[in-house]
Design a protein around this motif. Structure first.
Motif, PDB file in Angstrom:
ATOM      1  N   PHE A  44       7.793  16.473 -11.931  1.00  0.00           N
ATOM      2  CA  PHE A  44       8.746  15.380 -12.113  1.00  0.00           C
ATOM      3  C   PHE A  44       8.769  14.472 -10.883  1.00  0.00           C
ATOM      4  CE2 PHE A  44      12.921  13.475 -11.651  1.00  0.00           C
ATOM      5  CZ  PHE A  44      13.158  12.941 -12.907  1.00  0.00           C
ATOM      6  N   LEU A  45       8.777  15.070  -9.701  1.00  0.00           N
ATOM      7  CA  LEU A  45       8.837  14.274  -8.471  1.00  0.00           C
ATOM      8  C   LEU A  45       7.571  13.440  -8.277  1.00  0.00           C
ATOM      9  CD1 LEU A  45      10.464  16.861  -6.028  1.00  0.00           C
ATOM     10  CD2 LEU A  45      11.555  14.912  -7.160  1.00  0.00           C
ATOM     11  N   VAL A  46       6.412  13.991  -8.619  1.00  0.00           N
ATOM     12  CA  VAL A  46       5.164  13.228  -8.510  1.00  0.00           C
ATOM     13  C   VAL A  46       5.181  12.037  -9.459  1.00  0.00           C
ATOM     14  CG1 VAL A  46       2.682  13.298  -8.985  1.00  0.00           C
ATOM     15  CG2 VAL A  46       3.748  15.125  -7.657  1.00  0.00           C
ATOM     16  N   LEU A  47       5.645  12.257 -10.693  1.00  0.00           N
ATOM     17  CA  LEU A  47       5.741  11.153 -11.651  1.00  0.00           C
ATOM     18  C   LEU A  47       6.716  10.085 -11.161  1.00  0.00           C
ATOM     19  CD1 LEU A  47       5.840  13.169 -15.015  1.00  0.00           C
ATOM     20  CD2 LEU A  47       4.003  11.656 -14.248  1.00  0.00           C
ATOM     21  N   TYR A  48       7.845  10.531 -10.616  1.00  0.00           N
ATOM     22  CA  TYR A  48       8.869   9.587 -10.163  1.00  0.00           C
ATOM     23  C   TYR A  48       8.382   8.745  -8.981  1.00  0.00           C
ATOM     24  CZ  TYR A  48      13.112   7.833  -7.946  1.00  0.00           C
ATOM     25  OH  TYR A  48      14.045   7.011  -7.361  1.00  0.00           O
ATOM     26  N   PHE A  49       7.952   9.427  -7.931  1.00  0.00           N
ATOM     27  CA  PHE A  49       7.547   8.684  -6.727  1.00  0.00           C
ATOM     28  C   PHE A  49       6.228   7.936  -6.944  1.00  0.00           C
ATOM     29  CE2 PHE A  49      10.452  11.799  -4.746  1.00  0.00           C
ATOM     30  CZ  PHE A  49      11.266  10.897  -4.069  1.00  0.00           C
ATOM     31  N   GLY A  50       5.354   8.493  -7.803  1.00  0.00           N
ATOM     32  CA  GLY A  50       4.115   7.789  -8.109  1.00  0.00           C
ATOM     33  C   GLY A  50       4.370   6.464  -8.805  1.00  0.00           C
ATOM     34  N   TYR A  51       5.256   6.473  -9.811  1.00  0.00           N
ATOM     35  CA  TYR A  51       5.590   5.236 -10.521  1.00  0.00           C
ATOM     36  C   TYR A  51       6.347   4.278  -9.611  1.00  0.00           C
ATOM     37  CZ  TYR A  51       7.124   2.140 -14.270  1.00  0.00           C
ATOM     38  OH  TYR A  51       7.333   1.034 -15.067  1.00  0.00           O
ATOM     39  N   LYS A  52       7.220   4.845  -8.785  1.00  0.00           N
ATOM     40  CA  LYS A  52       8.015   4.015  -7.884  1.00  0.00           C
ATOM     41  C   LYS A  52       7.106   3.297  -6.875  1.00  0.00           C
ATOM     42  CE  LYS A  52      12.439   4.361  -5.498  1.00  0.00           C
ATOM     43  NZ  LYS A  52      13.120   3.597  -6.551  1.00  0.00           N
ATOM     44  N   TRP A  53       6.084   4.004  -6.381  1.00  0.00           N
ATOM     45  CA  TRP A  53       5.147   3.400  -5.432  1.00  0.00           C
ATOM     46  C   TRP A  53       4.269   2.363  -6.133  1.00  0.00           C
ATOM     47  CZ3 TRP A  53      -0.270   3.830  -5.558  1.00  0.00           C
ATOM     48  CH2 TRP A  53      -0.925   3.276  -4.451  1.00  0.00           C
ATOM     49  N   TRP A  54       3.837   2.664  -7.355  1.00  0.00           N
ATOM     50  CA  TRP A  54       2.921   1.768  -8.077  1.00  0.00           C
ATOM     51  C   TRP A  54       3.627   0.491  -8.516  1.00  0.00           C
ATOM     52  CZ3 TRP A  54      -2.150   1.503  -8.542  1.00  0.00           C
ATOM     53  CH2 TRP A  54      -2.704   0.703  -9.547  1.00  0.00           C
ATOM     54  N   LYS A  55       4.851   0.632  -9.037  1.00  0.00           N
ATOM     55  CA  LYS A  55       5.565  -0.529  -9.590  1.00  0.00           C
ATOM     56  C   LYS A  55       6.589  -1.124  -8.625  1.00  0.00           C
ATOM     57  CE  LYS A  55       3.762  -0.627 -13.760  1.00  0.00           C
ATOM     58  NZ  LYS A  55       3.042  -1.813 -14.291  1.00  0.00           N
ATOM     59  N   LYS A  56       6.779  -0.469  -7.480  1.00  0.00           N
ATOM     60  CA  LYS A  56       7.737  -0.956  -6.478  1.00  0.00           C
ATOM     61  C   LYS A  56       9.146  -1.110  -7.062  1.00  0.00           C
ATOM     62  CE  LYS A  56       4.496  -1.439  -3.317  1.00  0.00           C
ATOM     63  NZ  LYS A  56       3.364  -0.921  -4.090  1.00  0.00           N
ATOM     64  N   THR A  57       9.575  -0.123  -7.834  1.00  0.00           N
ATOM     65  CA  THR A  57      10.905  -0.183  -8.437  1.00  0.00           C
ATOM     66  C   THR A  57      11.976   0.207  -7.430  1.00  0.00           C
ATOM     67  OG1 THR A  57      10.878   2.106  -9.212  1.00  0.00           O
ATOM     68  CG2 THR A  57       9.905   0.438 -10.656  1.00  0.00           C
ATOM     69  N   ARG A  58      13.210  -0.190  -7.721  1.00  0.00           N
ATOM     70  CA  ARG A  58      14.341   0.160  -6.869  1.00  0.00           C
ATOM     71  C   ARG A  58      15.484   0.688  -7.724  1.00  0.00           C
ATOM     72  NH1 ARG A  58      14.938  -4.918  -2.571  1.00  0.00           N
ATOM     73  NH2 ARG A  58      12.840  -4.725  -1.637  1.00  0.00           N
ATOM     74  N   ILE A  59      16.322   1.490  -7.091  1.00  0.00           N
ATOM     75  CA  ILE A  59      17.534   1.946  -7.778  1.00  0.00           C
ATOM     76  C   ILE A  59      18.447   0.740  -7.977  1.00  0.00           C
ATOM     77  CG2 ILE A  59      19.598   3.379  -7.556  1.00  0.00           C
ATOM     78  CD1 ILE A  59      17.934   5.369  -5.982  1.00  0.00           C
ATOM     79  N   ILE A  60      18.919   0.578  -9.201  1.00  0.00           N
ATOM     80  CA  ILE A  60      19.734  -0.593  -9.537  1.00  0.00           C
ATOM     81  C   ILE A  60      21.101  -0.476  -8.869  1.00  0.00           C
ATOM     82  CG2 ILE A  60      20.703  -1.954 -11.427  1.00  0.00           C
ATOM     83  CD1 ILE A  60      18.610  -0.655 -13.252  1.00  0.00           C
ATOM     84  N   ALA A  61      21.508  -1.516  -8.184  1.00  0.00           N
ATOM     85  CA  ALA A  61      22.825  -1.528  -7.545  1.00  0.00           C
ATOM     86  C   ALA A  61      23.922  -1.455  -8.598  1.00  0.00           C
ATOM     87  CB  ALA A  61      22.980  -2.797  -6.705  1.00  0.00           C
ATOM     88  N   LEU A  62      25.025  -0.809  -8.253  1.00  0.00           N
ATOM     89  CA  LEU A  62      26.122  -0.634  -9.217  1.00  0.00           C
ATOM     90  C   LEU A  62      26.619  -1.970  -9.760  1.00  0.00           C
ATOM     91  CD1 LEU A  62      28.236   2.171  -7.479  1.00  0.00           C
ATOM     92  CD2 LEU A  62      26.626   2.411  -9.385  1.00  0.00           C
TER      93      LEU A  62
END
Length: 545
Positions: A491-509
């Motif tokens: 799960f962590l590899v999928l999460y951080f891999g996608y986050k690095w590839w797509k440069k996503t961010r946690i949405i601010a409240l």
């Protein structure tokens, strides 16, 4: 967010008036799904699919293992505690699903309320899980048939696989009605075996011998886990039952997975959600309590795994009491349960993959629909992996297949944890933006955020201690360790891999588009409205309506 442009999945462009109060154009596109698929599921369908639809062979066959490991009181407490956690998860799913009825349900909420990377990681985690659990239920059904017939299991795997595929490819309404009938059969089986257990306990069996709480006194309410003496051994025995309970409840959180195909979701989803606790208590907790009354935890047959009704604790209890013909009746009902669970898992997996394709997290081909407006490409993908079931024909392959089942089993805990985290983001976003959930949302779950926080802490503890038995001196088992923990790094590899590839961010409240979702939900209320019809016995139909 990319969208498929195939003829089967093309979406209509939103009108200017319909998006006047929507904060992003993507929100409108999300809700266009309700115009692409067919709303064939009613409230009675989704609640049965979410609860009884996922009751496979596990509750009837493997609940005896929980009794053997934790004792009658330990198993009862374990199923009760995890039942409360599962109910909390379902409640928050109902709140978010009523506001955002989308295909893929919980996987899609992560995209809106937390981080697209979480949606991607959890989505593929769940897809991989169903790629194995669907053939697992087919294998279970084929083994159950062997109770009466010696025909090769490969033949029955083919038969059940074809039946599941045909059911999944038809109108969603047909699937809903089939599952409703299956769910009712399972409910009657659960009530029937519990009544039988009560009769046996009270001395109504052929032997005429009353049992009462005899087995709670000898061998006792708890089991000394792995022979560890004292309170620590009893506690570990109780704690081990939490894993069995988790697998028994797996799937109850999926009542909104087909949200886009649900008719009148603003009314259907809350109604299906609010009664989940009492059903869990009746179907699961009561069953494990009655099992603890009619069979001792030290019965050697509880751990004798045959895959047929002969390993069911209810059958063992009936044989002890001298009641004939019970094994065949229960085996037939469990066979229907395994087939039904396979149907439900096909729905869950295909809708998750369909929703991910719409998000751009899976190939666009999986968003294609057939003439019945069901995602045939996603269903065909899961159908291809049904061939994993043929591995049971080979003894070596059976070991590999069993290991795969154990590996993906932990995905349920990860899914529940993600749901809790996503909901807490949603909840605190409402507070941050000054939104009164009870007044402005279509439906607000009770006991929030306290029940979600409590469930999250418990689920994290169960996840990280899932393989605790391997750390007991002299009991190291590599297979058990990997099956308990390998899902976490995946799960962590999928999460951080996608986050690095797509440069996503946690949405601010403050940027979570809750206001826009509420506005659009209100605009859909009229078109989704379905006149409420009064039904006979309405006040006593809490089990099925």
């Amino acid at each position: 967010m990319s969208w498929p442009r195939s003829p089967e999945s093309a979406l209509t462009e939103p009108s200017v008036s319909s998006i006047a109060h929507i904060e992003t154009s993507d929100l409108e596109r999300l809700f266009q799904e309700r115009h692409v698929v067919r709303q064939g599921l009613h409230q009675r369908h989704i609640q049965m699919i979410g609860l009884a639809g996922t009751v496979g062979s596990g509750l009837f066959l493997n609940s005896g293992q929980a009794l053997a490991m934790g004792g009658p009181l330990g198993a009862f407490l374990g199923y009760t505690l995890m039942g409360l956690a599962a109910s909390s998860v379902v409640l928050v799913i109902g709140e978010m699903g009523t506001l955002v009825p989308l295909s893929g349900g919980p996987v899609r909420y992560s995209e809106l309320f937390l981080d697209p990377a979480v949606s991607f990681a959890n989505g593929w985690n769940q897809v991989c899980s169903y790629l194995v659990t669907i053939p697992a239920e087919i294998v279970a059904a084929s083994i159950l048939v062997e109770f009466w017939s010696s025909v090769s299991s490969a033949i029955w795997i083919t038969v059940f696989g074809i039946l599941i595929l045909v059911t999944a490819l038809l109108f969603i309404r047909i699937y809903g009605e089939i599952e409703f009938v299956f769910a009712m059969l399972k409910i009657f089986l659960i009530l029937g075996v519990n009544i039988m257990a009560l009769v046996i306990t009270c001395g109504g069996g052929p032997s005429g011998q009353s049992i009462g709480f005899r087995y709670w006194k000898n061998p006792g309410p708890f089991v000394q886990y792995f022979g560890i003496e004292g309170s620590l051994g009893r506690f570990l025995g109780f704690w081990s039952t939490l894993n069995y309970a988790t697998f028994a409840y797996a799937g109850v959180q999926n009542i909104t997975l087909a949200g886009a195909e649900t008719r009148s979701p603003r009314r259907a989803i809350p109604k299906a959600t609010k009664r989940v606790l009492i059903r869990i208590l009746i179907f699961y907790v009561l069953s494990i309590f009655m099992i603890g009354l009619v069979i001792p935890s030290n019965d050697p047959y509880l751990l004798h795994l045959t895959g047929t009704a002969s390993q069911s604790p209810f059958v063992l209890a009936a044989r002890r009491a001298g009641i004939p013909d019970i094994p065949s009746i229960i085996n037939a009902a469990i066979l229907a349960s395994a087939w039904s669970a396979g149907n439900s898992f096909m729905l869950f997996g295909s809708r998750i993959l369909f929703g991910m394709a719409i998000q751009g997290h899976a190939p666009a081909i999986f968003a294609r629909l057939n003439r019945f407006k069901v995602p045939y490409a996603a269903i065909a993908f899961f159908g291809a992996f049904m061939c994993l079931g043929y591995m049971v024909v080979s003894e070596t392959a059976t070991t590999v297949f069993s290991w795969l089942q154990a590996v993906v089993g932990v995905s349920t805990l990860i899914d529940w944890i993600v749901i809790c985290v996503v909901y807490l983001r949603f909840y605190y976003s409402c507070k941050k933006q000054g939104i009164d959930r009870h007044k402005e949302l279509p439906w607000a779950a009770p006991f929030q955020p306290f029940s979600t926080w409590a469930s999250l802490v418990l689920l994290l503890l169960v996840l990280f201690t899932g393989g605790f038995s391997t750390f007991i001196h002299g009991h190291w088992n590599t297979e058990t360790f990997l099956s308990a923990y390998i899902n976490i790094p995946i799960f962590l590899v999928l999460y951080f891999g996608y986050k690095w590839w797509k440069k996503t961010r946690i949405i601010a409240l403050v940027k979570i588009p809750i206001v826009g979702l509420i506005q659009f939900s209100l605009s859909q209320e009229t078109s989704d409205y379905e006149p409420r019809r009064k039904r006979k016995f309405e006040k006593v139909n809490f089990l099925w309506a």
